[in-house]
Design a protein around this motif. Structure first.
Motif, PDB file in Angstrom:
ATOM      1  N   PHE A  99       0.862  -1.174   0.000  1.00 46.49           N
ATOM      2  CA  PHE A  99       0.000   0.000   0.000  1.00 46.49           C
ATOM      3  C   PHE A  99       0.903   1.229   0.000  1.00 46.49           C
ATOM      4  N   VAL A 100       0.701   2.118  -0.941  1.00 47.95           N
ATOM      5  CA  VAL A 100       1.599   3.266  -1.085  1.00 47.95           C
ATOM      6  C   VAL A 100       0.806   4.558  -0.899  1.00 47.95           C
ATOM      7  N   ALA A 101       1.397   5.486  -0.149  1.00 48.35           N
ATOM      8  CA  ALA A 101       0.718   6.735   0.189  1.00 48.35           C
ATOM      9  C   ALA A 101       1.029   7.841  -0.803  1.00 48.35           C
ATOM     10  N   ARG A 102       0.053   8.721  -0.964  1.00 50.59           N
ATOM     11  CA  ARG A 102       0.284   9.987  -1.661  1.00 50.59           C
ATOM     12  C   ARG A 102       0.897  10.940  -0.630  1.00 50.59           C
ATOM     13  N   SER A 103       2.187  10.742  -0.375  1.00 46.90           N
ATOM     14  CA  SER A 103       2.855  11.571   0.623  1.00 46.90           C
ATOM     15  C   SER A 103       4.272  11.832   0.158  1.00 46.90           C
ATOM     16  N   ASP A 104       4.921  12.805   0.783  1.00 51.15           N
ATOM     17  CA  ASP A 104       6.236  13.227   0.309  1.00 51.15           C
ATOM     18  C   ASP A 104       7.240  12.089   0.271  1.00 51.15           C
ATOM     19  N   ARG A 105       7.178  11.176   1.251  1.00 50.71           N
ATOM     20  CA  ARG A 105       8.157  10.090   1.195  1.00 50.71           C
ATOM     21  C   ARG A 105       7.595   8.837   0.539  1.00 50.71           C
ATOM     22  N   GLU A 106       6.469   8.982  -0.186  1.00 56.29           N
ATOM     23  CA  GLU A 106       5.836   7.811  -0.802  1.00 56.29           C
ATOM     24  C   GLU A 106       5.822   6.664   0.189  1.00 56.29           C
ATOM     25  N   HIS A 107       5.396   6.998   1.402  1.00 59.75           N
ATOM     26  CA  HIS A 107       5.318   6.031   2.487  1.00 59.75           C
ATOM     27  C   HIS A 107       4.588   4.769   2.020  1.00 59.75           C
ATOM     28  N   SER A 108       5.075   3.622   2.457  1.00 58.66           N
ATOM     29  CA  SER A 108       4.384   2.390   2.081  1.00 58.66           C
ATOM     30  C   SER A 108       4.484   1.365   3.187  1.00 58.66           C
ATOM     31  N   THR A 109       3.653   0.356   3.079  1.00 55.60           N
ATOM     32  CA  THR A 109       3.769  -0.820   3.940  1.00 55.60           C
ATOM     33  C   THR A 109       3.304  -2.011   3.119  1.00 55.60           C
ATOM     34  N   SER A 110       3.684  -3.211   3.517  1.00 52.18           N
ATOM     35  CA  SER A 110       3.290  -4.378   2.733  1.00 52.18           C
ATOM     36  C   SER A 110       2.813  -5.498   3.644  1.00 52.18           C
ATOM     37  N   LEU A 111       2.054  -6.402   3.043  1.00 49.33           N
ATOM     38  CA  LEU A 111       1.546  -7.579   3.761  1.00 49.33           C
ATOM     39  C   LEU A 111       1.598  -8.774   2.824  1.00 49.33           C
ATOM     40  N   VAL A 112       1.641  -9.963   3.401  1.00 52.69           N
ATOM     41  CA  VAL A 112       1.407 -11.165   2.611  1.00 52.69           C
ATOM     42  C   VAL A 112      -0.033 -11.061   2.106  1.00 52.69           C
ATOM     43  N   LEU A 113      -0.225 -11.215   0.810  1.00 52.39           N
ATOM     44  CA  LEU A 113      -1.553 -10.985   0.229  1.00 52.39           C
ATOM     45  C   LEU A 113      -2.627 -11.851   0.892  1.00 52.39           C
ATOM     46  N   ALA A 114      -2.321 -13.129   1.090  1.00 51.61           N
ATOM     47  CA  ALA A 114      -3.320 -14.031   1.689  1.00 51.61           C
ATOM     48  C   ALA A 114      -3.708 -13.548   3.089  1.00 51.61           C
ATOM     49  N   GLU A 115      -2.732 -13.015   3.837  1.00 51.90           N
ATOM     50  CA  GLU A 115      -3.026 -12.489   5.180  1.00 51.90           C
ATOM     51  C   GLU A 115      -3.876 -11.231   5.111  1.00 51.90           C
ATOM     52  N   ALA A 116      -3.529 -10.354   4.173  1.00 48.54           N
ATOM     53  CA  ALA A 116      -4.283  -9.106   4.023  1.00 48.54           C
ATOM     54  C   ALA A 116      -5.745  -9.411   3.732  1.00 48.54           C
ATOM     55  N   LEU A 117      -5.982 -10.421   2.904  1.00 51.20           N
ATOM     56  CA  LEU A 117      -7.358 -10.776   2.553  1.00 51.20           C
ATOM     57  C   LEU A 117      -8.059 -11.434   3.739  1.00 51.20           C
ATOM     58  N   GLU A 118      -7.327 -12.291   4.440  1.00 53.95           N
ATOM     59  CA  GLU A 118      -7.910 -13.000   5.579  1.00 53.95           C
ATOM     60  C   GLU A 118      -8.225 -12.042   6.733  1.00 53.95           C
ATOM     61  N   LEU A 119      -7.325 -11.078   6.955  1.00 51.48           N
ATOM     62  CA  LEU A 119      -7.556 -10.100   8.029  1.00 51.48           C
ATOM     63  C   LEU A 119      -8.707  -9.162   7.682  1.00 51.48           C
ATOM     64  N   GLY A 120      -9.004  -9.025   6.400  1.00 55.90           N
ATOM     65  CA  GLY A 120     -10.078  -8.126   5.985  1.00 55.90           C
ATOM     66  C   GLY A 120      -9.640  -6.680   5.863  1.00 55.90           C
TER      67      GLY A 120
END
Ligand SMILES: Nc1nc2c(c(=O)[nH]1)N[C@H]1C(S)=C(S)[C@@H](COP(=O)(O)O)O[C@H]1N2
Ligand SMILES: [Mo]
Length: 297
Positions: A99-120
């Motif tokens: 997930f990437v932000a519209r911010s000066d440092r193009e802040h981002s974070t990532s997840l295992v896709l299957a976990e992201a979907l399971e967590l909702g």
């Protein structure tokens, strides 16, 4: 009460602000969210179009890595799974989501896709019945339930599906744990050193002399790392790139280096007792004088 270990409730009615405070300065373009990468159809959604999609209401607890929690916040938004379905779904090679932000440092974070979907994971627009304040990520942020709040990017601009992980800002540069499970207290990649020391060590790739027992550096690019005399007992380097790393006299007892690339790495006079090197590339590695009792290859 549902507080993970070593968390405290924020003052009633208070929602602390952490990290960046505004989206990208001076950017007046209409807000869009782009879904791209390993997805069937790349799509760009305008804010109006996003808001018109079917939304969910969910109540989640917020747990910040800095130890405050805020329980029972109600968010509305679009489920990540629903948004991806509108793009024809992930391609088979998609293993991670960034997930990437519209911010000066193009802040981002990532997840295992299957976990992201399971967590909702939710592409969220409102909190407790009101549009998200800009300072809390409005008009649109990610809410990742069940993870420290650094997995919830403010001012969402892009969702990228990836075959390989791309560490986010806090995880890659500041030493926050990529797992981020508050119930397992996955806060920092090492709990033995002060976060400032850790941040500096990552920035300079110099761990020399540090006590980083149990540090979790799986899968990272650590080419040219200096770790002379470092205490790295029980450390995790599975799949890491350790090309030209210098572990002279380091203690790597019971460390995990499975599938690591150790090309030309120096383990001279180190303690490698019980360390695991299965599947590691040991081309040109120097093990002279290292103690290898119970080391497995
Ligand atoms: N774009 C962006 N998103 C971000 C951050 C940031 O610095 N920039 N900080 C993260 C961290 S560490 C936390 S705890 C939460 C804080 O969200 P809040 O300010 O709404 O409490 O946002 C996360 N998302
Ligand atoms: Mo945080």
């Amino acid at each position: 009460m549902n507080l993970p270990p070593n968390q405290k409730l924020a003052a009633p009615g208070k929602w602390p602000v952490v990290g960046e405070k505004v989206p990208r300065a001076g950017d007046t373009a209409p807000w869009t969210v782009t879904v791209h990468g390993a997805v069937t159809e790349r799509r760009v959604f305008g804010l109006e179009a996003l808001l018109a999609l079917p939304q969910q209401t969910q109540t989640h607890d917020i747990h910040c890595v800095t130890r405050w929690s805020k329980l029972g916040v109600t968010f509305t938004g679009i489920l990540l799974a629903d948004l991806l379905a509108l793009c024809g779904g992930p391609l088979p090679e998609a293993q991670f989501v960034s997930f990437v932000a519209r911010s000066d440092r193009e802040h981002s974070t990532s997840l295992v896709l299957a976990e992201a979907l399971e967590l909702g994971c939710l592409v969220a627009f409102t909190a407790d019945g009101a549009p998200l304040d800009e300072i809390h990520g409005g008009p649109v942020r990610i809410v990742t339930p069940g993870r420290y709040f650094y997995k919830s990017v403010k001012w969402l601009e892009r969702i990228e599906l990836l075959a390989e992980d791309k560490l986010g800002y806090w995880e890659g540069e500041i030493g926050y744990h990529n797992g981020a499970d508050p119930w397992r207290e996955e806060r920092y990649i090492a709990s033995t050193v002060n976060p400032k020391v850790l941040e500096r060590a990552l920035a300079t790739r110099d761990f020399s002399g540090l006590d980083l027992r149990g540090v979790d550096l799986r899968g990272r690019d650590l080419t040219g790392l200096r770790a002379v005399d470092a205490k790295l007992r029980d450390a995790h380097f599975e799949g890491a790139n350790l090309t030209d790393a210098d572990f002279t006299r380091a203690n790597l007892s019971n460390a995990h280096l499975e599938n690591a690339n150790c090309t030309r790495a120096l383990f001279t006079d180190g303690d490698l007792e019980g360390a695991a090197f299965e599947g590691a590339n040991l081309t040109g590695t120097d093990l002279a004088g290292a103690s290898l009792f119970g080391t497995t290859f």
